[in-house]
Design a protein around this motif. Structure first.
Motif, PDB file in Angstrom:
ATOM      1  N   GLN A  33       0.640  -1.146   0.017  1.00  0.00           N
ATOM      2  CA  GLN A  33       0.009   0.192  -0.138  1.00  0.00           C
ATOM      3  C   GLN A  33       0.805   1.471   0.015  1.00  0.00           C
ATOM      4  OE1 GLN A  33      -3.633  -0.316   0.221  1.00  0.00           O
ATOM      5  NE2 GLN A  33      -2.868  -1.775  -0.981  1.00  0.00           N
ATOM      6  N   VAL A  34       2.090   1.326   0.689  1.00  0.00           N
ATOM      7  CA  VAL A  34       2.830   2.473   0.653  1.00  0.00           C
ATOM      8  C   VAL A  34       3.449   2.667  -0.716  1.00  0.00           C
ATOM      9  CG1 VAL A  34       4.959   3.501   1.616  1.00  0.00           C
ATOM     10  CG2 VAL A  34       3.568   2.107   3.168  1.00  0.00           C
ATOM     11  N   ILE A  35       3.801   1.578  -1.569  1.00  0.00           N
ATOM     12  CA  ILE A  35       4.271   1.709  -2.788  1.00  0.00           C
ATOM     13  C   ILE A  35       3.213   2.269  -3.820  1.00  0.00           C
ATOM     14  CG2 ILE A  35       4.988   0.093  -4.925  1.00  0.00           C
ATOM     15  CD1 ILE A  35       7.346   0.285  -2.892  1.00  0.00           C
ATOM     16  N   LEU A  36       1.884   1.726  -3.683  1.00  0.00           N
ATOM     17  CA  LEU A  36       0.942   2.384  -4.504  1.00  0.00           C
ATOM     18  C   LEU A  36       0.723   3.801  -4.135  1.00  0.00           C
ATOM     19  CD1 LEU A  36      -1.561  -0.666  -4.139  1.00  0.00           C
ATOM     20  CD2 LEU A  36      -0.001  -0.088  -6.133  1.00  0.00           C
ATOM     21  N   LYS A  37       0.930   4.165  -2.777  1.00  0.00           N
ATOM     22  CA  LYS A  37       0.771   5.481  -2.447  1.00  0.00           C
ATOM     23  C   LYS A  37       1.618   6.228  -3.251  1.00  0.00           C
ATOM     24  CE  LYS A  37      -0.469   8.528   1.349  1.00  0.00           C
ATOM     25  NZ  LYS A  37      -0.528   8.742   2.815  1.00  0.00           N
ATOM     26  N   LYS A  50      -4.506   6.002   2.514  1.00  0.00           N
ATOM     27  CA  LYS A  50      -4.285   6.108   4.392  1.00  0.00           C
ATOM     28  C   LYS A  50      -2.904   5.285   4.477  1.00  0.00           C
ATOM     29  CE  LYS A  50      -9.222   6.426   5.587  1.00  0.00           C
ATOM     30  NZ  LYS A  50      -9.958   6.006   6.519  1.00  0.00           N
ATOM     31  N   ALA A  51      -2.164   4.929   3.670  1.00  0.00           N
ATOM     32  CA  ALA A  51      -1.057   4.029   3.838  1.00  0.00           C
ATOM     33  C   ALA A  51      -0.062   4.951   4.478  1.00  0.00           C
ATOM     34  CB  ALA A  51      -0.434   3.409   2.650  1.00  0.00           C
ATOM     35  N   ARG A  52       0.889   4.598   5.242  1.00  0.00           N
ATOM     36  CA  ARG A  52       1.960   5.212   5.930  1.00  0.00           C
ATOM     37  C   ARG A  52       3.266   4.419   5.897  1.00  0.00           C
ATOM     38  NH1 ARG A  52       0.734   7.827  11.635  1.00  0.00           N
ATOM     39  NH2 ARG A  52       2.671   8.860  11.191  1.00  0.00           N
ATOM     40  N   ASN A  53       4.249   4.912   5.619  1.00  0.00           N
ATOM     41  CA  ASN A  53       5.433   4.473   5.594  1.00  0.00           C
ATOM     42  C   ASN A  53       6.372   4.154   6.863  1.00  0.00           C
ATOM     43  OD1 ASN A  53       8.460   3.210   4.798  1.00  0.00           O
ATOM     44  ND2 ASN A  53       8.341   4.775   2.984  1.00  0.00           N
ATOM     45  N   TRP A  54       6.532   3.040   7.455  1.00  0.00           N
ATOM     46  CA  TRP A  54       7.162   2.958   8.788  1.00  0.00           C
ATOM     47  C   TRP A  54       8.491   2.788   8.943  1.00  0.00           C
ATOM     48  CZ3 TRP A  54       3.683   5.010  11.998  1.00  0.00           C
ATOM     49  CH2 TRP A  54       2.196   4.729  11.634  1.00  0.00           C
ATOM     50  N   ASN A  55       9.173   2.656   7.602  1.00  0.00           N
ATOM     51  CA  ASN A  55      10.533   2.008   7.591  1.00  0.00           C
ATOM     52  C   ASN A  55      11.077   2.804   6.026  1.00  0.00           C
ATOM     53  OD1 ASN A  55      13.253   1.530   7.184  1.00  0.00           O
ATOM     54  ND2 ASN A  55      12.885  -0.342   8.567  1.00  0.00           N
ATOM     55  N   SER A  56      11.516   4.068   6.209  1.00  0.00           N
ATOM     56  CA  SER A  56      11.970   4.504   4.717  1.00  0.00           C
ATOM     57  C   SER A  56      13.267   4.221   3.966  1.00  0.00           C
ATOM     58  CB  SER A  56      12.237   6.110   4.696  1.00  0.00           C
ATOM     59  OG  SER A  56      12.869   6.282   5.736  1.00  0.00           O
ATOM     60  N   ASP A  57      13.776   3.165   4.944  1.00  0.00           N
ATOM     61  CA  ASP A  57      15.063   2.466   4.358  1.00  0.00           C
ATOM     62  C   ASP A  57      14.596   1.206   3.890  1.00  0.00           C
ATOM     63  OD1 ASP A  57      17.872   2.126   4.095  1.00  0.00           O
ATOM     64  OD2 ASP A  57      17.880   0.721   5.626  1.00  0.00           O
ATOM     65  N   VAL A  58      13.550   0.828   4.081  1.00  0.00           N
ATOM     66  CA  VAL A  58      12.870  -0.431   3.324  1.00  0.00           C
ATOM     67  C   VAL A  58      12.156  -0.065   2.106  1.00  0.00           C
ATOM     68  CG1 VAL A  58      11.248  -2.268   3.519  1.00  0.00           C
ATOM     69  CG2 VAL A  58      12.752  -1.905   5.463  1.00  0.00           C
ATOM     70  N   THR A  60     -10.364   2.024  -6.694  1.00  0.00           N
ATOM     71  CA  THR A  60      -9.137   2.199  -7.364  1.00  0.00           C
ATOM     72  C   THR A  60      -7.902   1.813  -6.520  1.00  0.00           C
ATOM     73  OG1 THR A  60      -8.751   4.342  -6.908  1.00  0.00           O
ATOM     74  CG2 THR A  60     -10.053   3.806  -9.042  1.00  0.00           C
ATOM     75  N   LEU A  61      -6.668   1.436  -7.375  1.00  0.00           N
ATOM     76  CA  LEU A  61      -5.479   1.333  -6.280  1.00  0.00           C
ATOM     77  C   LEU A  61      -5.133   2.745  -5.592  1.00  0.00           C
ATOM     78  CD1 LEU A  61      -3.089  -0.460  -8.928  1.00  0.00           C
ATOM     79  CD2 LEU A  61      -4.518  -1.595  -6.881  1.00  0.00           C
ATOM     80  N   THR A  62      -5.412   3.742  -5.909  1.00  0.00           N
ATOM     81  CA  THR A  62      -5.139   4.866  -5.545  1.00  0.00           C
ATOM     82  C   THR A  62      -5.989   5.205  -4.198  1.00  0.00           C
ATOM     83  OG1 THR A  62      -4.275   6.104  -7.472  1.00  0.00           O
ATOM     84  CG2 THR A  62      -5.052   7.490  -5.646  1.00  0.00           C
ATOM     85  N   GLU A  63      -7.352   4.781  -4.397  1.00  0.00           N
ATOM     86  CA  GLU A  63      -8.430   5.020  -3.203  1.00  0.00           C
ATOM     87  C   GLU A  63      -8.099   3.997  -1.890  1.00  0.00           C
ATOM     88  OE1 GLU A  63     -12.423   6.490  -5.454  1.00  0.00           O
ATOM     89  OE2 GLU A  63     -11.827   4.341  -5.580  1.00  0.00           O
ATOM     90  N   ASN A  64      -7.532   2.798  -2.539  1.00  0.00           N
ATOM     91  CA  ASN A  64      -7.355   1.882  -1.558  1.00  0.00           C
ATOM     92  C   ASN A  64      -6.258   2.273  -0.690  1.00  0.00           C
ATOM     93  OD1 ASN A  64      -9.581   0.040  -2.094  1.00  0.00           O
ATOM     94  ND2 ASN A  64      -8.293  -0.919  -3.458  1.00  0.00           N
ATOM     95  N   SER A  65      -5.199   2.892  -1.057  1.00  0.00           N
ATOM     96  CA  SER A  65      -3.869   3.282  -0.613  1.00  0.00           C
ATOM     97  C   SER A  65      -3.725   4.534   0.038  1.00  0.00           C
ATOM     98  CB  SER A  65      -2.818   2.888  -1.559  1.00  0.00           C
ATOM     99  OG  SER A  65      -2.834   3.957  -2.606  1.00  0.00           O
TER     100      SER A  65
END
Length: 575
Positions: free
Chosen positions: A328-332, A356-364, A349-354
């Motif tokens: 979901q983070v990738i899609l966002k 609210k996604a949040r990235n918890w590790n920006s190194d990953v 859509t993929l955009t609507e589904n994602s």
């Protein structure tokens, strides 16, 4: 009449009949203990299960199927589970790819021949995903996919192990004298320590990502580890949604649109997905009548930033990816690149589904503003060596080798390669280009994962870890290196690849998207006159049918008579 009217349900052509036919259809299946009310107009949901003990990645699917059934029952449906041919990449010989199309046939015919209103596909190991989607796409019923999920991180002597990826490293280390066979054996159980498929961004995880990017799964399903209880929860929700899709008549062709395929290409580039993705997406597209070519992978994918720091192109594994926020983070991050026309199985859509996604590790998972590689997608190269194209996974290659010129060292078959690669007298150095012939769709047959030829022992002992390699075969999605794959047309047809000789100069330039054999057209014409095809040695059964009908790699390697839809109508009664 509304699609949700039980009289219009497809299953009622079996279970809704009166007299002798209805008696037969209902009576025999009642021997499993189903009460009469289950047959009275409820949506029948077929659960297509690829469980098998020789498909270890899918070994937990009997339990997973039960959670799907629970969801179907809760939503008011009638679940019926059925098996199809299961393809375990790590076990089956000579290669699971040989049987992908056969498995797709079993799926297609099983779905069409039985009283299903909607389908749940249980997918996991590499070829189980495309074969199930190909078969279901040709029938065109409401269809939703549940991927089985990756294994937990391997653990060995204080560090994480990646499925497949570390196997290639261990093999090289043993040859180079850096690791003993006893140590390698110790690592076996350490690498595969839970249920699930490969925990790298190999082909299995790539296929799971592909079906979610196509819109065929509930949001977030593809990155949940198999051992995580949330996978079971998603199985339950998938069963519930299948019933709703039957009511809505949300058939698979409404989801597998041209924009959906373009989305999948872009997402694959962002996650550093397997080159096998190209073959499978092409085959799926042809099943639903979408015009997709190799050029589309270049147009839509080669310029997409590479964001996922995951083996084999990075250092983390699927478990880490899920904890960081998952797909979901990738899609966002890709929202500006993704189509808003394509819908998913939940109608959004993929955009609507994602959103609210949040990235918890920006190194990953890197933000798109700071990618690992600015343009890291699969790139298509063409030239006189492969007029219909070859592919390379840029994110897994050595940057310094993406533009290279070297002397060809040719292996005519995989047996020739194994016999000579570690010969101390082999005339090869690290500047050479390794060429492997006769491992394409027809030539092997089945197009095995041998394109990432292990380097000669004497090269590895010098500390060299990569060389340019070219073949008409595939490589495991868990593998890495500067490897040009799927060269088309294949050498078994007498293509230019078949005519390469030791000492020829080959030049590649990935940025320019070219690969060139420095041999004149006149010389190639003379060589072609002397060329003779190898004897494939198969004159009966499925393999003979495969050889005679399989399309080339740039067309998806499906069998020519399977391209397109068959539909879901059964024209003959059985009694």
């Amino acid at each position: 009449m509304a699609a949700s009217d039980s009289k219009e349900r497809r299953s009622q052509n079996w279970f809704g009949k009166e007299g002798k036919d209805g008696f037969i259809y209902r009576s025999w299946i009642k021997n499993q203990g189903y009460p009469a009310h289950q047959f009275k107009g409820k949506p029948v949901i077929g659960i297509c299960n690829t469980w098998s003990e020789v498909t270890p990645c899918n070994g937990h699917f009997r339990e997973l199927a039960q959670f799907v059934k629970n969801g179907v029952y809760e939503a008011g449906g009638f679940p019926l589970e059925f098996p199809v041919m299961s393809l375990g990449e790590t076990i089956i010989r000579p290669t699971a790819m040989l049987y992908r199309n056969l498995a797709a046939m079993t799926v297609e015919e099983s779905i069409r021949a039985n009283p299903f209103d909607a389908i749940v596909l249980l997918t996991g190991c590499d070829k189980t995903t495309p074969s199930l989607v190909m078969g279901a796409a040709s029938v065109d019923l409401p269809t939703i996919v549940l991927s089985g999920g990756p294994m937990l991180n391997g653990k060995f002597r204080g560090r994480d192990l990646g499925s497949g990826t570390d196997v290639w490293r261990f093999d090289a280390d043993v040859k180079a004298g850096k690791m003993t066979l006893e140590e390698m054996e110790e690592a076996e159980a350490c690498m595969s320590r839970s249920i699930g498929h490969c925990n790298t961004m190999g082909t299995a995880s790539t296929m799971a990502t592909m079906v979610e990017a196509l819109g065929l799964t509930l949001p977030g399903v593809s990155s949940i580890p198999a051992a995580d209880s949330r996978k079971k929860m998603m199985a339950h929700m998938t069963g519930m949604r299948a019933v709703e899709m039957a009511e809505e008549n949300l058939v698979i062709s409404k989801i597998l649109t041209r924009p959906a395929f373009e989305n999948a290409i872009k997402v694959n580039s962002a996650v550093g997905g397997s080159t096998n993705f190209v073959l499978h997406l092409l085959a799926i597209a042809k099943r639903v009548g979408i015009e997709l070519t190799l050029d589309d992978f270049d147009i839509h994918g080669s310029k997409i930033p590479f964001l996922l720091n995951l083996m084999p192109s990075g250092k983390y594994l699927m478990e880490d990816y899920y904890y960081a926020g998952g797909i979901q983070v990738i899609l966002k991050e890709l929202k500006e690149h993704l189509s808003t026309e394509a819908i998913t199985v939940n109608g959004k859509t993929l955009t609507e589904n994602s959103e609210k996604a949040r990235n918890w590790n920006s190194d990953v998972i890197r933000p798109i503003s700071d990618p690992i590689i600015k343009e890291g997608g699969i790139t298509v190269v063409k030239g006189n060596l492969c007029t219909e194209g070859a592919v390379i996974k840029v994110s897994a290659a050595t940057p310094e080798l993406l533009k290279h010129k070297g002397r060809a060292v040719v292996f005519e078959t995989i047996e020739d390669y194994h016999a000579r690669v570690d010969d101390p007298n082999l005339d090869i150095d690290e500047t050479c280009v390794m060429v492997l012939k006769n491992v394409g769709p027809k030539g092997y047959p089945g197009m095995p994962e041998v394109g990432n030829m292990a380097l000669p022992k004497k090269i590895l002992q010098k500390g060299i870890t990569d060389m340019v390699r070219i073949s008409d075969g595939r490589m495991s999605g868990t593998a890495y290196g500067t490897v040009f794959l799927h060269a088309s047309p294949e050498s078994a047809l007498g293509s230019p690849l078949a005519l390469v000789e030791n000492g020829d100069i080959i030049e590649c330039d990935v940025q320019a998207k070219t690969i060139h054999l420095h041999v004149s057209d006149e010389e190639l014409a003379e060589r072609k006159k002397k060329w003779e095809p190898i004897d494939l040695g198969f004159d009966r059964g499925y393999i003979n049918l495969y050889i005679n009908t399989v399309n080339q790699a740039h067309e998806g390697a499906d069998m020519d008579f399977l391209v397109g839809k068959s539909g879901n109508i059964v024209n003959r009664e059985s009694h």
